[in-house]
Design an enzyme around this catalytic site. Structure first.
Site: not given
Ligand code: NAI
Ligand code: 15L
Length: 264
Positions: A33, A50, A71, A110, A112, A135, A139, A173
């Site tokens: 991360d 990064d 990430g 996602s 999205h 965003y 994806k 939703r």
């Molecule tokens: P989050 O935002 O909590 O975690 C993403 C992580 O990526 C963070 O720890 C951040 O520090 C890291 N990151 C951001 N930019 C970076 C970079 N340039 N280099 C290295 N690391 C970087 O998101 P979450 O909820 O854990 O989601 C994980 C993945 O799943 C994401 O890719 C998100 O788009 C995808 N996702 C999540 C959903 C959800 O419901 N939680 C829904 C749809 C997709």
């Molecule tokens: C996503 O892609 C986001 O990472 C998460 O934070 C939520 O917004 C999720 O979709 C959602 O659609 O509920």
């Protein structure tokens, strides 16, 4: 059991969950991360970097058997951070996979990417993308990149179009998009362990009553979600009702369709 599994975005919401839950499926977890990852457990290696830094990503990928790529920027944002983390980041990841011979990636896509469809429509994996945000576009770029790297180089990817994976649904939703952590874990396990996934697109949602998504084209993964959002219905029904024309009630991506524009 695989030797070394890399989880990117391991300091994030889902990364913290999967750091615990995917540990039984690999001898070593490499966790990466931009943010701090805390202290390494005996089965863990920590690699802070990064994703936009190609040399660092190459090092992060060295010696890895498979990747769960979480990430990146996970919500709508200005184009530049999305470009760096999600577009350059995914390109760096696949280039490193090509050079190093990493053969399996699970890509956290996602809902999205299809967020501009109305909630009245039922979609399967072949529905043309209709991203609802920069965003969502990023994806879509990730999904297309993974498609190319499979067709050209044979690197397999499961693109998981995650719905809403949180401890519980937050609004009406999410009663349709909710993905429990248990179902998420099992989906990741199937995506990592099923032989010959080729390039697969799967919607990551639990067995929700009012689902908009059909996973019949990902049946070969053998994933059968066991949970649903129903246990939370009474709590969600107690919320003040949203207007019928609120994007949260109209579009699959909910209010993401209204975000921005942002300055670059
Ligand atoms: P989050 O935002 O909590 O975690 C993403 C992580 O990526 C963070 O720890 C951040 O520090 C890291 N990151 C951001 N930019 C970076 C970079 N340039 N280099 C290295 N690391 C970087 O998101 P979450 O909820 O854990 O989601 C994980 C993945 O799943 C994401 O890719 C998100 O788009 C995808 N996702 C999540 C959903 C959800 O419901 N939680 C829904 C749809 C997709
Ligand atoms: C996503 O892609 C986001 O990472 C998460 O934070 C939520 O917004 C999720 O979709 C959602 O659609 O509920």
């Amino acid at each position: 059991m695989m030797n070394r599994l890399l989880i990117t975005g391991a300091a994030g919401g889902l990364g913290k969950v999967l750091r615990q839950r995917l540990a039984p499926f690999a001898k070593t977890l490499r966790l990466s991360d931009l943010s701090s990852l805390g202290t390494a457990a005996p089965n863990e290696e920590l690699f802070q970097c990064d994703l936009s830094d190609a040399a660092a990503v190459h090092e992060m990928m060295t010696g890895v058997d498979a990747v769960v790529h979480l990430g990146g920027i996970s919500v709508e944002a200005a184009f530049k951070p999305i470009l760096d983390a999600n577009i350059v980041g995914v390109f760096n990841l696949y280039e490193a996979a090509r050079k190093l011979g990493v053969k399996r990636i699970v890509f956290a896509s996602s809902n999205h990417v299809i967020g501009f469809y109305k909630q009245t429509e039922k979609l399967d994996a072949d529905a043309p993308m209709r991203p609802d945000s920069l965003y969502g576009i990023s994806k879509g770029f990730g999904e297309l990149t993974s498609r190319f790297y499979f067709d050209r180089y044979g690197i397999e990817t499961v693109c998981v179009r995650i719905g809403s994976s949180f401890p519980e649904p937050a609004d009406l939703r999410m009663m349709s998009t909710y993905l429990s952590y248990d179902d998420l874990t099992e989906l990741m396990r199937c995506s990592l362990q099923t032989p010959n996934v080729g390039h697969t697109i799967v919607y990551g949602a639990s067995n929700n009553r009012d689902s908009w998504w059909d996973n019949s084209k990902a049946a070969h993964l053998g994933w059968q979600p066991k949970d649903s959002s129903e246990p939370f219905r009474a709590k969600i029904d107690a919320q003040p009702p949203a207007a019928a024309d609120d994007p949260m009630m109209v579009y699959q991506g909910g209010r993401f369709v209204t975000h921005g524009p942002f300055d670059v």
